[in-house]
Motif scaffolding. Structure first.
Motif, PDB file in Angstrom:
ATOM      1  N   ARG A   1      25.044  38.608  46.880  1.00  0.00           N
ATOM      2  CA  ARG A   1      24.613  39.358  47.758  1.00  0.00           C
ATOM      3  C   ARG A   1      23.215  40.339  47.590  1.00  0.00           C
ATOM      4  O   ARG A   1      22.896  40.777  48.621  1.00  0.00           O
ATOM      5  CB  ARG A   1      25.913  40.596  47.733  1.00  0.00           C
ATOM      6  N   TYR A   2      22.826  40.386  46.406  1.00  0.00           N
ATOM      7  CA  TYR A   2      21.468  40.765  46.154  1.00  0.00           C
ATOM      8  C   TYR A   2      20.497  39.848  45.548  1.00  0.00           C
ATOM      9  O   TYR A   2      21.095  38.944  44.904  1.00  0.00           O
ATOM     10  CB  TYR A   2      21.740  42.125  45.259  1.00  0.00           C
TER      11      TYR A   2
ATOM     12  N   LYS B   1      21.049  51.070  38.649  1.00  0.00           N
ATOM     13  CA  LYS B   1      21.395  50.724  40.128  1.00  0.00           C
ATOM     14  C   LYS B   1      22.662  51.502  40.487  1.00  0.00           C
ATOM     15  O   LYS B   1      23.466  51.676  39.520  1.00  0.00           O
ATOM     16  CB  LYS B   1      21.542  49.284  39.968  1.00  0.00           C
TER      17      LYS B   1
ATOM     18  N   PRO C   1      27.606  49.009  43.765  1.00  0.00           N
ATOM     19  CA  PRO C   1      27.680  48.839  45.304  1.00  0.00           C
ATOM     20  C   PRO C   1      28.956  49.064  46.040  1.00  0.00           C
ATOM     21  O   PRO C   1      29.130  49.628  47.253  1.00  0.00           O
ATOM     22  CB  PRO C   1      27.693  47.076  45.367  1.00  0.00           C
TER      23      PRO C   1
ATOM     24  N   THR D   1      20.166  49.601  47.231  1.00  0.00           N
ATOM     25  CA  THR D   1      21.994  49.159  47.319  1.00  0.00           C
ATOM     26  C   THR D   1      22.345  49.975  48.493  1.00  0.00           C
ATOM     27  O   THR D   1      23.158  49.571  49.232  1.00  0.00           O
ATOM     28  CB  THR D   1      22.227  49.745  46.121  1.00  0.00           C
TER      29      THR D   1
ATOM     30  N   GLN E   1      29.593  42.331  41.487  1.00  0.00           N
ATOM     31  CA  GLN E   1      29.478  43.076  42.703  1.00  0.00           C
ATOM     32  C   GLN E   1      28.302  42.635  43.471  1.00  0.00           C
ATOM     33  O   GLN E   1      28.245  42.483  44.557  1.00  0.00           O
ATOM     34  CB  GLN E   1      29.605  44.257  42.702  1.00  0.00           C
ATOM     35  N   ARG E   2      27.298  42.351  42.605  1.00  0.00           N
ATOM     36  CA  ARG E   2      25.859  41.850  43.226  1.00  0.00           C
ATOM     37  C   ARG E   2      25.716  40.344  43.488  1.00  0.00           C
ATOM     38  O   ARG E   2      24.785  40.264  44.167  1.00  0.00           O
ATOM     39  CB  ARG E   2      24.713  42.528  42.269  1.00  0.00           C
TER      40      ARG E   2
ATOM     41  N   SER F   1      29.453  45.542  37.658  1.00  0.00           N
ATOM     42  CA  SER F   1      28.296  45.496  38.529  1.00  0.00           C
ATOM     43  C   SER F   1      27.560  44.156  38.964  1.00  0.00           C
ATOM     44  O   SER F   1      27.283  43.915  40.050  1.00  0.00           O
ATOM     45  CB  SER F   1      27.359  46.449  37.913  1.00  0.00           C
ATOM     46  N   ARG F   2      27.790  43.235  37.707  1.00  0.00           N
ATOM     47  CA  ARG F   2      27.030  42.061  38.041  1.00  0.00           C
ATOM     48  C   ARG F   2      27.483  41.192  39.020  1.00  0.00           C
ATOM     49  O   ARG F   2      27.139  40.864  39.939  1.00  0.00           O
ATOM     50  CB  ARG F   2      26.756  41.131  36.728  1.00  0.00           C
TER      51      ARG F   2
END
Length: 298
Positions: free
Chosen positions: A16-17, A27, A30, A56, A12-13, A9-10
């Motif tokens: 981008r976030y 969360k 994504p 998201t 993927q973000r 998850s980290r």
């Protein structure tokens, strides 16, 4: 089955976030949001998340050229969602996005101007007032005990996360009814949800949400397993949290074959293509100050 856990998850973000997004306790992955949006909507169409959290759904939608609108009960997270949309715009996202701070149980009123115009609703219900959040164990810190942080939605008792399961399902049903008013005929509702343990007992939240969705006037269309683990050439790559593994080990020690959950259920509903608007009770707005549908724009 969708392989949505190939990256953590980290990862993927990352980039981008906004960094503040990592503080939210629950969360949406994504990769799941991106695959749902790419599958059930087309560029230029309208995507709505009635419980958008840190945004998201919105961020992935605007990156894919969709128009996105989110409603979030907690103003703290609504501001993070706005910041995420601003970052997406700087990164070249072509879709416009908007966030409203308000109670999604009144979404039919909050977004009345979107009635029968929404192609896709994508959201996820809360699993309780607290989640696993971030953890540092004795093994990590060298100090006795376990430290947790970023594991609470909020302390506002009006938040559905604080409600009992029957109240949560009643509230979520009202949200789905309101979303039915926004959907165009044939539009889709996608709900990501997983079972959770309460006092050691496994709660079939996906099954409950399936029943609530159908009771809200939506037609059940599909159920997809979105993997939270990675798929390697010869093995699965574990992404389970510290507490999932801890609970599983405790269960096995007591002779109970408890396993860590490695997927998210994705439930797909459709609004009947030629049926009437979803009918339901007029949504009630709580008296906790959430009726003032403050608009927070990116």
């Amino acid at each position: 089955m969708w392989a949505t856990g190939q990256k953590q998850s980290r990862a993927q973000r990352n980039g981008r976030y906004v960094p503040e997004a990592m503080r939210h306790p629950a969360k949406m992955l994504p990769a799941i949001a991106a695959m749902v949006i790419g599958t059930y909507s087309r560029p230029g169409e309208l995507v709505v998340d009635p419980m958008c959290g840190i945004g998201t759904t919105l961020v992935e939608a605007v990156h894919l050229g969709r128009r996105a609108v989110g409603v979030e009960f907690e103003e703290r997270w609504a501001k993070v969602a706005v910041a995420g949309l601003a970052l997406a715009e700087r990164q070249g996202a072509t879709g416009p996005g908007r966030v409203i701070s308000g109670d999604a149980r009144a979404i039919g009123r909050l977004l009345a101007e979107l009635a029968r115009r929404v192609a896709l609703v994508l959201t996820s219900p809360p699993y309780g007032a607290m989640t696993h959040g971030h953890v540092r164990s004795t093994r990590d810190s060298g100090k006795a005990g376990i430290r947790k942080w970023n594991h609470r939605y909020s302390r506002d008792r009006a938040n559905l996360a604080h409600r009992s399961l029957p109240d949560l399902l009643e509230g979520f049903g009202r949200i789905l009814e309101g979303c039915g008013e926004l959907l165009r005929p044939g539009g889709a509702v996608a709900v990501t949800v997983r079972p959770y343990r309460l006092h050691g007992e496994l709660v079939d939240l996906p099954g409950c949400v399936l029943e609530v969705g159908q009771a809200s006037g939506l037609e059940f269309a599909d159920r997809i397993a979105c993997l939270l683990c990675g798929v390697g050439e010869r093995r699965l790559l574990n992404r389970s949290s510290f507490f999932q593994l801890h609970e599983a080990r405790r269960g096995w020690a007591r002779g109970l074959p408890i396993h860590a959950i490695a997927h998210e259920d994705l439930l797909i509903f459709r609004k009947p293509a030629d049926g009437p608007l979803v009918e339901g009770a007029t949504p009630r707005v709580t008296s906790s100050g959430t009726a003032d549908d403050k608009r927070i724009r990116a």
